[in-house]
Design an enzyme around this catalytic site. Sequence first.
Site, PDB file in Angstrom:
ATOM      1  N   SER A   1      41.201 -14.061  60.584  1.00  0.00           N
ATOM      2  CA  SER A   1      40.425 -15.130  62.092  1.00  0.00           C
ATOM      3  C   SER A   1      39.779 -14.504  61.781  1.00  0.00           C
ATOM      4  O   SER A   1      38.259 -15.527  63.319  1.00  0.00           O
ATOM      5  CB  SER A   1      41.276 -14.732  63.674  1.00  0.00           C
TER       6      SER A   1
ATOM      7  N   HIS B   1      46.949 -17.749  63.466  1.00  0.00           N
ATOM      8  CA  HIS B   1      45.693 -18.801  63.825  1.00  0.00           C
ATOM      9  C   HIS B   1      46.612 -20.195  62.913  1.00  0.00           C
ATOM     10  O   HIS B   1      45.397 -20.263  62.454  1.00  0.00           O
ATOM     11  CB  HIS B   1      44.848 -18.808  63.561  1.00  0.00           C
TER      12      HIS B   1
ATOM     13  N   LYS C   1      47.750 -19.766  71.879  1.00  0.00           N
ATOM     14  CA  LYS C   1      46.240 -19.505  70.949  1.00  0.00           C
ATOM     15  C   LYS C   1      46.698 -21.536  71.076  1.00  0.00           C
ATOM     16  O   LYS C   1      46.411 -21.971  71.958  1.00  0.00           O
ATOM     17  CB  LYS C   1      45.913 -19.214  69.888  1.00  0.00           C
TER      18      LYS C   1
HETATM   19  N1  PLP Z   1      47.715 -12.054  65.369  1.00  0.00           N
HETATM   20  C1  PLP Z   1      46.349 -12.207  65.274  1.00  0.00           C
HETATM   21  C2  PLP Z   1      46.132 -12.541  64.094  1.00  0.00           C
HETATM   22  C3  PLP Z   1      45.590 -12.010  66.861  1.00  0.00           C
HETATM   23  O1  PLP Z   1      44.369 -13.095  66.174  1.00  0.00           O
HETATM   24  C4  PLP Z   1      46.297 -12.484  67.744  1.00  0.00           C
HETATM   25  C5  PLP Z   1      45.607 -12.998  68.997  1.00  0.00           C
HETATM   26  O2  PLP Z   1      44.391 -12.494  68.883  1.00  0.00           O
HETATM   27  C6  PLP Z   1      47.191 -11.599  68.679  1.00  0.00           C
HETATM   28  C7  PLP Z   1      48.668 -11.293  66.799  1.00  0.00           C
HETATM   29  C8  PLP Z   1      48.097 -11.359  69.348  1.00  0.00           C
HETATM   30  O3  PLP Z   1      48.528 -12.058  69.618  1.00  0.00           O
HETATM   31  P1  PLP Z   1      48.524 -11.956  71.846  1.00  0.00           P
HETATM   32  O4  PLP Z   1      47.613 -12.870  71.907  1.00  0.00           O
HETATM   33  O5  PLP Z   1      50.164 -13.150  72.442  1.00  0.00           O
HETATM   34  O6  PLP Z   1      48.729 -10.661  71.845  1.00  0.00           O
END
Ligand code: PLP
Length: 399
Positions: free
Chosen positions: A186, A214, A245
């Site tokens: 990200s 993502h 997302k």
């Molecule tokens: N994994 C990645 C790569 C993320 O970007 C995010 C969120 O920022 C998460 C996990 C966590 O996701 P959630 O918002 O559903 O807890």
Amino acid sequence: AAAPAAPAPLRSAPLEDIRGAGTWKSERVIASRQGPHLRLAGGGGGIINFCANNYLGLSSHPEVIRAAVEALEKFGAGLSSVRFICGTQSIHKDLEEKIARFHQREDAILYASCFDANAGIFEALLTPEDAVLSDELNHASIIDGIRLCKANKYRYKHMDMQDLEAKLQEAQKHRLRLVATDGAFSMDGDIAPLREICQLAQKYDALVFIDECHATGFLGPNGRGTDELLGVMDKVTIVNSTLGKALGGAAGGYTTGPKLLIDLLRQRSRPYLFSNSLPPAVVGCASKALDLLMESNAIAQSMAAKTQRFRSKMTAAGFTISGKDHPICPVMLGDARLASVMAEDMLNRGIYVIGFSYPVVPKGKARIRVQISAVHSDEDIDRCVEAFTEVGRKHGALP
Ligand code: PLP
């Protein structure tokens, strides 16, 4: 009575340390729905938003909202229970079945977030006899999930296949090997070399786990994710992703993969066992988002076209955009102060973007991250490029 004061150690450090280091995070308050155009609390409207993970614009899609309202009315506000006691409704089972079908996997399990899915999987699956090999730039929730497990830990250099191979060789002494990587990263908008990772995994008898937060919903010809994009859907064993997302943006996460693994998670995964069931309205949003994506890939394609428009116009204007073909478009600036003042000046021009600097990204690699959504218009994209060009010239980022 007065509210209790904070304990003495909190009154100076660490908060002062955070401010002193220039890493204080403040939150802007939004007074409207999530979407391409926002109104900030206390400010005017007409802000064009380029910093949400609302890649497909489904957060405020009328059908997604209607599905949430219907689920709320039919199934109530929430379950007041964890899943295995009194907290599983037909909509939870339906959504799990739909997620597994979408990803072409055997089964799926829901969590309150993908953070929880990542926190739960490694400890449930791996023993002290096993090994986990993790990309050094993996998301914080993968890092924390790995910390919680007792397996032997190897960290390989970011997307470095030579280093991964060396670590896999070292890990041959263990019973089981799991390679864990973000599908798309990200901060840089770069995509893990999954074909090569799967080849190495095959050679060294390892399983592959990907975090698709993502990627789900928009990467690959049908939006199935990085594994579809790179033609390895049959080689990646475990996929974790978020409903927070692209898939409607409400909340929630999941693991999808072999049925036996999902059965094990239902028995052993602590964030699943000891946390409340997903609220029906949230389930309704995600379920409708998946229906929309399984009907047609038009939304994902429109997002891809807008990403292409932004990346090519910004490159022509003289900026360096990291990553490739991903709606995360980091505008690389190098200097932390430059990223911060430019982002502020962009907001003065009605364009909401965020600057990132150390320690979120490496020193000297500060950037402004722009995230494109299917619901941006071509005009929104062009206004963003124009504002970047003006602000870049003003602050010396462009000649
Ligand atoms: N994994 C990645 C790569 C993320 O970007 C995010 C969120 O920022 C998460 C996990 C966590 O996701 P959630 O918002 O559903 O807890």
